[in-house]
Design an enzyme around this catalytic site. Structure first.
Site, PDB file in Angstrom:
ATOM      1  N   SER A   7       4.093   2.070   8.483  1.00 49.80           N
ATOM      2  CA  SER A   7       3.837   1.113   7.415  1.00 49.80           C
ATOM      3  C   SER A   7       5.125   0.826   6.672  1.00 49.80           C
ATOM      4  CB  SER A   7       2.822   1.676   6.434  1.00 49.80           C
ATOM      5  OG  SER A   7       1.538   1.394   6.903  1.00 49.80           O
ATOM      6  N   HIS A  25       0.818  -1.218   0.000  1.00 47.14           N
ATOM      7  CA  HIS A  25       0.000   0.000   0.000  1.00 47.14           C
ATOM      8  C   HIS A  25       0.849   1.265   0.000  1.00 47.14           C
ATOM      9  CE1 HIS A  25       0.019  -0.086   4.580  1.00 47.14           C
ATOM     10  NE2 HIS A  25       0.021   1.215   4.407  1.00 47.14           N
ATOM     11  N   ASP A  70       1.467  -7.734   2.588  1.00 43.33           N
ATOM     12  CA  ASP A  70       1.432  -6.328   2.194  1.00 43.33           C
ATOM     13  C   ASP A  70       2.866  -5.825   1.966  1.00 43.33           C
ATOM     14  OD1 ASP A  70       0.887  -3.670   1.799  1.00 43.33           O
ATOM     15  OD2 ASP A  70      -0.478  -3.486   3.504  1.00 43.33           O
TER      16      ASP A  70
HETATM   17  N1  ARG Z   1      -4.825   0.862   7.701  1.00 44.87           N
HETATM   18  C1  ARG Z   1      -3.548   0.929   7.060  1.00 44.87           C
HETATM   19  C2  ARG Z   1      -2.989   2.354   7.149  1.00 44.87           C
HETATM   20  O1  ARG Z   1      -3.447   3.131   7.902  1.00 44.87           O
HETATM   21  C3  ARG Z   1      -3.569   0.407   5.668  1.00 44.87           C
HETATM   22  C4  ARG Z   1      -4.289   1.208   4.626  1.00 44.87           C
HETATM   23  C5  ARG Z   1      -4.236   0.631   3.254  1.00 44.87           C
HETATM   24  N2  ARG Z   1      -4.918  -0.632   3.096  1.00 44.87           N
HETATM   25  C6  ARG Z   1      -6.246  -0.774   2.766  1.00 44.87           C
HETATM   26  N3  ARG Z   1      -6.762  -1.951   2.692  1.00 44.87           N
HETATM   27  N4  ARG Z   1      -7.011   0.277   2.488  1.00 44.87           N
HETATM   28  O2  ARG Z   1      -2.343   2.918   6.344  1.00 44.87           O
HETATM   29  N1  GLU Z   2      -1.206   1.466   7.659  1.00 47.33           N
HETATM   30  C1  GLU Z   2      -0.513   2.437   8.446  1.00 47.33           C
HETATM   31  C2  GLU Z   2       0.499   3.227   7.631  1.00 47.33           C
HETATM   32  O1  GLU Z   2       0.330   3.416   6.457  1.00 47.33           O
HETATM   33  C3  GLU Z   2       0.102   1.763   9.583  1.00 47.33           C
HETATM   34  C4  GLU Z   2      -0.959   1.433  10.502  1.00 47.33           C
HETATM   35  C5  GLU Z   2      -0.976   2.328  11.691  1.00 47.33           C
HETATM   36  O2  GLU Z   2      -1.560   3.432  11.646  1.00 47.33           O
HETATM   37  O3  GLU Z   2      -0.367   1.888  12.673  1.00 47.33           O
HETATM   38  O4  GLU Z   2       1.434   3.770   8.149  1.00 47.33           O
END
Ligand code: ARG
Ligand code: GLU
Length: 710
Positions: free
Chosen positions: A645, A84, A220
């Site tokens: 991330s 991502h 991921d």
């Molecule tokens: N929750 C994660 C973050 O805050 C991943 C976001 C991307 N993945 C998704 N399935 N939308 O960045």
């Molecule tokens: N998906 C998050 C990021 O892009 C990491 C998840 C979190 O917020 O800890 O950094």
């Protein structure tokens, strides 16, 4: 029996001192917690994590692009981050014919790697405490503006004086709410090539359904290679560049991870607020988050309705939906977690304890909280209105285009007007590519309705109040008329209007009227007072931070996250978010296929065919765990945040065991109130990642570059 009880009563205390899962530590300040890390199982030293004298782990961690983390895993510049995080790059190389998002992409040699203009990675060469220099001459009596100006001048001076090479940069950043300052000497590499990415059905398996959720089953990750100039220094893209030789890269553990194992995450968390007042917690938990959730509930529901019905809309809105839903889900978890941990009550108790201690010393810092309380009385309702405004305004897709176009209205010269109007067409074309007017239409009517109903009459922008009366609060009717005529809801109409700009018709366009009616009011009535209050709050928070560190001496104060390099540690462990629910720490490929079986119609659970074949044949090579299965993901009690991330997840010997990519939603309040019983970071097991590279992608040649620990 009594003896045992006694022992049990003492034990939690013991555990508390031995365990210190909370904290995002600055690598140069690790000496103070080195012992604690070792007590928790860490076998190395602070010097192995960060050193200026020898190569250390920090030389293998980079800030990737805008706000992710990446790690070096070979002597030839090979770097891992999240799928991502590299999504934009993977997407930019994709076309209908070669759809790398769906099929994945793998360079089978260095020549096939893909260049990425605009992408860069940054290494931290060294950091230094420059607090004294930056604060020199700063007196308590200064106004906030005088203070800010003086600090700015000092920072410029200190930056200039710091020794560095010509190809390096310096950044000085505030810590502890502006009480301390650290300088970072950095090196930025701009030739970063895409080496490989798994298909979305692996990299993003579970999609939005699983986002922020445990159990998880996606790998991921994607792989890039950093290139330097022939001299090994940072250089713009060139065919003559060579793979970057890092000072350090992470060995990769093939031994896997077990429950209770020590883990450490090294990366760039973006923003936390662990030391805010109860007033600020109250605002987030009872005003800001609920408002954002409510408005996004409406938005997401309407988007989804049309995405389900229509494939074009599904594709157009996939990425927008993901963005809107990411925050929405995080805030839902944040509110839940703050309530569950009694965060507000705890803050209040902490604050009265603080005031008592200050009072006992005959000091005055207790007043800081009184003043904060007074400001928040005015700030909370006004800022809550701002939140409403921004969620509604930004939720109506075409308003940004209308707002940008409104600038034309001030151009008196006809030739210039024509030229400027034409310039707006290409950007608008991009916007309309992922736009369906009927979706925006419905959302606009719904959002304006919520806005007009939730805010008192005197708190609505006057223009909306007029509309409310005119249409008798029937926003659907308003939207129907609006979408029939506005040029901002249809590319054909917009293009024609820009090719032949007519100020009179343009200024009467309902979208221009709405955009102006909302934003001009916002800029004059909301923004200035909110800005002034934020300045006062910031300055009080700065004093409060120092006072907390003075009086609450038993507490360990790590600086809030600010996108600088941090270390956090914990252990692999499951948790119990709610009564009767217990999560284990690992997932396996079994679960991936079970999810598909349970919801075969859910596109987020479409699995990869090749992966399925390997699964059926149990063709796992050397990547299976002791139980004979492919372990997909694991959770651990590392204190991470957005920006972490892609961060390396390391074991007690500093070997790579996983890639961090998410947090469990039940614990997203860790940005405000970390609680080890509820907060878990989610990582992809590195053996799953290597299995995908080797067995699914057939790019096993990359493993030859890595240092695999068997
Ligand atoms: N929750 C994660 C973050 O805050 C991943 C976001 C991307 N993945 C998704 N399935 N939308 O960045
Ligand atoms: N998906 C998050 C990021 O892009 C990491 C998840 C979190 O917020 O800890 O950094």
């Amino acid at each position: 029996m009594k003896k045992i009880l006694c022992f049990l009563l003492i034990l939690p205390g013991l555990i508390l001192t031995a365990r210190s899962d909370e904290g995002m530590w600055l690598p140069i300040l690790l000496k103070s917690i080195e012992g604690d890390m070792q007590k928790n199982g860490f076998k190395l030293t602070a010097e192995d994590i960060y050193s200026v004298n020898k190569s250390s782990m920090k030389d293998a961690v980079v800030l990737f692009g805008g706000g992710c983390t990446g790690e070096l895993i070979s002597n030839e510049g090979l770097m891992l981050t999240n799928h991502h995080c590299g999504f934009g790059q993977i997407q930019s190389h994709s076309t209908v014919e070669k759809d790398y998002l769906t099929e994945g992409f793998w360079a089978m040699n260095k020549k096939e790697e893909l260049q990425n203009p605009g992408l860069s990675v940054t290494f931290i060469i060294r950091m230094e405490d420059v607090t004294q220099k930056v604060l020199s001459g700063i007196k308590d009596k200064l106004t906030e503006t005088e203070r800010a100006d003086m600090i700015k001048a000092n920072i410029a001076k200190v930056s200039g004086e710091l020794s560095k090479e010509s190809y390096q940069s310096v950044a000085i950043r505030p810590f502890y709410n502006g009480n301390e300052f650290y300088a970072f000497v950095t090196e930025t590499y701009k030739d970063v090539r895409l080496v490989g990415a798994p298909p979305q059905s692996i990299g993003n398996f579970g999609g939005d359904t699983d986002n922020w959720v445990w159990p998880r089953h996606n790998a991921d990750f994607c792989i890039f290679r950093i290139y330097s100039g022939p001299d090994g220094k940072p250089a713009e893209y060139s065919e003559n560049n060579i793979p970057y030789k890092p000072k350090y890269f992470f060995p990769v553990s093939m031994k896997g991870v077990d429950e209770d194992d020590f883990t450490m995450v090294y990366g760039f968390p973006g923003r936390t607020q662990e030391y805010i007042s109860s007033y600020a917690v109250d605002f987030t938990m009872n005003y800001e988050d609920p408002t954002r959730i409510k408005i996004r509930d409406a938005r997401l529901g309407l988007m989804l309705e049309d995405m389900r019905k229509n494939d074009t809309i599904r594709i157009q809105y996939a990425s927008k939906y993901a963005g809107v839903a990411n925050g929405w889900k995080k805030w839902k978890g944040e509110v839940k977690g703050l309530k569950k941990t009694n965060a507000l009550e705890k803050k209040k108790i902490y604050e009265s304890d603080f005031k008592k201690r200050v009072g006992m010393k005959g000091k005055k810092e207790g007043e800081i909280l009184t003043k904060l309380g007074e400001i928040y009385q005015k700030y909370t309702p006004l800022k809550a209105e701002e939140v409403y405004f921004s969620e509604v305004y930004n939720g109506i897709e075409h308003l940004a285009l209308a707002n940008k176009t409104a600038a034309l209205l001030t151009i008196p010269d006809e030739a210039l007007l024509k030229a400027e109007a034409l310039k707006l067409i290409p950007g608008a074309e991009g916007f309309f590519k992922n736009y369906t007017a009927s979706v925006d239409h419905k959302i606009m009517a719904a959002l304006l309705k919520i806005y007009a109903e939730d805010l008192g009459e005197n708190r609505l922008p006057p223009y909306l109040l007029t509309l409310k009366k005119q249409y008798n609060n029937n926003w659907q009717e308003f939207a129907d008329a609006y979408f029939k005529t506005s040029v901002f809801t249809d590319f054909g109409r917009f293009k024609a209007a820009m090719e032949n700009p007519n100020l009179k018709t343009l200024s009467a366009d309902p979208a221009i009227l709405l955009a102006n009616g909302m934003s001009l009011w916002y800029n004059s009535e909301i923004l200035p007072p909110v800005g002034r209050m934020i300045t006062s709050i910031d300055s009080l928070n700065r004093l409060y931070m120092t006072a907390q560190r003075t009086y609450m001496t038993e507490k360990k104060f790590y600086p809030d996250a600010n996108s600088t390099l941090r270390v956090t540690y914990g252990r692999v462990e499951g948790f119990s978010p709610d009564d009767g629910i217990t999560y284990s720490a690992f997932t396996t490929l079994d679960g991936l296929f079970e999810k598909n079986m349970a919801q075969p119609e859910n596109p987020d659970y479409t699995y990869n065919k090749k992966l399925h074949t390997l699964y059926i044949k149990k063709d796992y090579g050397k990547y299976a765990a002791k139980d004979g299965k492919i372990h997909t993901c694991f959770i651990a009690s590392n204190h991470t945040s957005g920006g972490n991330s892609g961060s390396p997840v390391l074991n007690d010997k500093g070997e790579l065991i996983g890639i961090n990519f998410d947090r469990c939603w039940e614990g997203t309040m860790s940005d405000i109130n970390y609680d080890v019983s509820l907060c878990r970071n989610i990582s992809a097991d590195i053996r799953f990642v290597l299995f995908v590279v080797d067995k699914v992608a057939g790019a096993g040649y990359l493993l030859n570059e890595m240092k695999l620990i068997k």
